[in-house]
Enzyme design. Structure first.
Site, mmCIF file in Angstrom:
data_model
loop_
_atom_site.group_PDB
_atom_site.id
_atom_site.type_symbol
_atom_site.label_atom_id
_atom_site.label_comp_id
_atom_site.label_asym_id
_atom_site.label_seq_id
_atom_site.Cartn_x
_atom_site.Cartn_y
_atom_site.Cartn_z
ATOM 1 C CD GLU A 63 -5.368 6.965 9.808
ATOM 2 O OE1 GLU A 63 -5.107 5.562 10.439
ATOM 3 O OE2 GLU A 63 -4.623 7.877 10.133
ATOM 4 C CD GLU A 78 -1.969 3.351 8.041
ATOM 5 O OE1 GLU A 78 -1.645 4.516 7.125
ATOM 6 O OE2 GLU A 78 -1.543 3.988 9.510
ATOM 7 C CG HIS A 123 -1.385 8.923 3.637
ATOM 8 N ND1 HIS A 123 -1.336 7.751 3.316
ATOM 9 C CD2 HIS A 123 -0.719 9.583 5.122
ATOM 10 C CE1 HIS A 123 -1.163 6.954 4.881
ATOM 11 N NE2 HIS A 123 -0.855 8.346 5.709
ATOM 12 N NE ARG A 129 -3.425 2.193 2.795
ATOM 13 C CZ ARG A 129 -3.371 3.132 3.568
ATOM 14 N NH1 ARG A 129 -3.457 3.057 4.567
ATOM 15 N NH2 ARG A 129 -4.148 4.384 3.775
ATOM 16 C CE1 TYR A 176 -2.628 3.218 12.537
ATOM 17 C CE2 TYR A 176 -0.452 2.627 13.673
ATOM 18 C CZ TYR A 176 -1.543 3.002 12.486
ATOM 19 O OH TYR A 176 -0.480 2.777 11.583
ATOM 20 C CG ASN A 212 -5.529 3.014 8.532
ATOM 21 O OD1 ASN A 212 -5.203 1.917 7.977
ATOM 22 N ND2 ASN A 212 -4.848 3.848 7.808
HETATM 23 O O1 LIG Z 1 -2.320 6.371 11.180
HETATM 24 C C1 LIG Z 1 -2.217 7.293 10.917
HETATM 25 O O2 LIG Z 1 -1.824 8.117 11.554
HETATM 26 C C2 LIG Z 1 -1.323 7.481 9.530
HETATM 27 O O3 LIG Z 1 -1.472 6.795 7.795
HETATM 28 C C3 LIG Z 1 0.659 7.012 9.320
HETATM 29 O O4 LIG Z 1 0.456 8.251 8.544
HETATM 30 C C4 LIG Z 1 0.958 7.162 10.630
HETATM 31 O O5 LIG Z 1 2.865 7.246 9.995
HETATM 32 C C5 LIG Z 1 1.111 6.089 11.397
HETATM 33 O O6 LIG Z 1 -0.225 5.520 11.458
HETATM 34 C C6 LIG Z 1 1.892 6.238 13.011
HETATM 35 O O7 LIG Z 1 1.104 7.388 13.614
#
Ligand SMILES: O=C(O)[C@H](O)[C@@H](O)[C@H](O)[C@H](O)CO
Length: 422
Positions: free
Chosen positions: A158, A339, A113, A69, A281, A279
């Site tokens: 995002e 992600e 992006h 990607r 985290y 995505n």
């Molecule tokens: O999710 C995001 O913020 C973006 O897509 C990425 O560009 C970041 O760099 C990654 O997530 C780490 O924070």
């Protein structure tokens, strides 16, 4: 790793973005973007991927992933954000995509992006409706040139982060502090998404989806007030970005902040998608707002979990929770984790292997619970420019020495290669 059993046709990949790795900001006619001169640390040459892409594609081939990607740099294709495309910019992506395809890897193309051409931002950026039209024209240029090689397309990365971090709280470019008055930028991005889906399909795109940032939102306590605050933040971070594209409706609590004509655009926004990219985290936590807080919530730190070098809490089970809730709430198309990753220092990175192992186990658990997940992309292939945090956080499976641009695969690179080759 033994317990991480995934279907034979599961799509394993890695993700990057143009602004975070390419460098060459002034080369071959690239125009300025909102990020070029934003913040305390500049991306500058980044990982110099613009010149070293062959070496990086060789790393992708060595890793053995089925998909890569990447994102296209809008200011490299349209330096002013509109008009005839910059042929030298198109030619770079021809070279890159030919290299990726020759390695037997499927490119996944992100149209945007976050590197908005500066001229468009000066004209109003995502605060104005016209930018959605400009975006559709840009997406059409990419579709016509690259739909023969790029099979999976993602119009916007995002949009939540652009709206909240870019326009509401000024943490990211363009650095506006509009708070809830930033919400129209969400609508204009959704309209851009819908128009781009139409333009890409017209250009022969086989598969179009999203890459939305999603986090479960936990209340700080069992009180009704904290629960109400968490529901509001959930509507802002998740509902505002999932509901329009998946259901053709906006969350009720957000409609007062949207442009008056927003509902008219929902048929264009809510076109059927081939996949829904997530995505993930970390989760978020909200409490009832204190005295004088204009927002209907306040953020609270998530405690009691191990943390990354970027001080993010590591909560794999929240990924399982999020996916199961989404599958209950929406008529979801197939899901891809577009992600997931973490920041840790060094070439020897057992913490990253542990992070990936536990998130993949959580993903497997969500699949066992019936969520149709078809693939997973690690953020990121290379250490790179982490936006306002600059070069300190390192998310790569490959270490980059920014002085020499030397690439060194980390232990996690070997671990992931073994996993994806099974
Ligand atoms: O999710 C995001 O913020 C973006 O897509 C990425 O560009 C970041 O760099 C990654 O997530 C780490 O924070």
């Amino acid at each position: 790793m033994e317990n991480l059993i995934f279907p034979p046709d599961f799509l394993w990949g890695v993700s990057t973005s143009a602004f975070q790795i390419e460098g060459a900001p002034r080369e071959d006619g690239r125009g300025p973007s909102i990020w070029d001169d934003f913040g305390t640390e500049r991306a500058g040459e980044a990982t110099d991927h613009y010149h070293r892409y062959r070496e990086d594609v060789a790393l992708l081939a060595e890793l053995g992933v089925g998909a890569y990607r990447m994102s296209f740099a809008w200011p490299r294709i349209q330096p002013e954000g509109s008009g005839k495309p910059n042929q030298a910019g198109l030619a770079f992506y021809d070279r890159l995509l030919d290299e990726v395809c020759a390695a037997g890897i499927a490119p996944v193309g992100t149209v945007y992006h976050w590197d908005t051409p500066l001229a468009l931002e000066d004209a109003g950026g995502w605060l104005i409706r016209d930018t959605a039209q400009r975006f559709a024209e840009y997406a059409a240029i990419l579709g016509e040139r690259f739909a023969d090689r790029v099979k999976m397309w993602i119009p916007l990365n995002e949009p939540m982060v652009t709206t909240v971090y870019g326009y509401a709280v000024a943490e990211y470019a363009p650095g506006r502090t509009l708070l809830l008055d930033a919400i129209p930028t969400a609508h204009h991005q959704h309209l851009a998404h819908g128009l781009a889906v139409q333009a890409l399909r017209a250009a022969g795109a086989e598969s179009v989806g999203t890459a939305n940032h999603h986090s479960p939102v936990w209340p700080a306590s069992g009180s009704e007030a904290d629960q109400a605050a968490a529901d509001w933040l959930d509507a802002l971070l998740n509902g505002l970005f999932a509901d329009p594209v998946l259901t053709g409706r906006y969350p009720d609590e957000l409609t007062p902040y949207l442009p008056a004509t927003a509902a008219d655009d929902l048929p264009v926004i809510a076109q059927p998608l081939d996949f829904y990219g997530v995505n993930y985290y970390e989760p978020q936590c909200a409490a009832a707002p204190g005295e004088g807080n204009p927002l209907p919530f306040e953020l609270r730190p998530i405690e009691g979990f191990p943390r990354t070098s970027n001080d993010s809490p590591i909560v794999p089970d929240a990924l399982r929770e999020l996916l199961i809730r989404f599958a209950q709430r929406y008529d979801l198309p197939p899901v891809y984790i577009t992600e997931n990753g973490c920041s840790f220092d060094g070439v020897h990175d057992p913490e990253r292997i542990d992070f990936l192992t536990r998130h993949l186990a959580a993903l497997r658990a969500a699949m066992d619970a019936g969520v149709d997940v078809r693939g997973y992309f690690v953020w990121s292939l290379l250490d790179n420019f982490e936006w306002s945090k600059g070069y300190a956080p390192r998310f790569g499976l490959v270490h980059v020495d920014y002085g020499t641009q030397l690439r060194t695969p980390k232990d996690s690179f070997a671990w992931y290669r073994k996993l994806v080759s099974r």
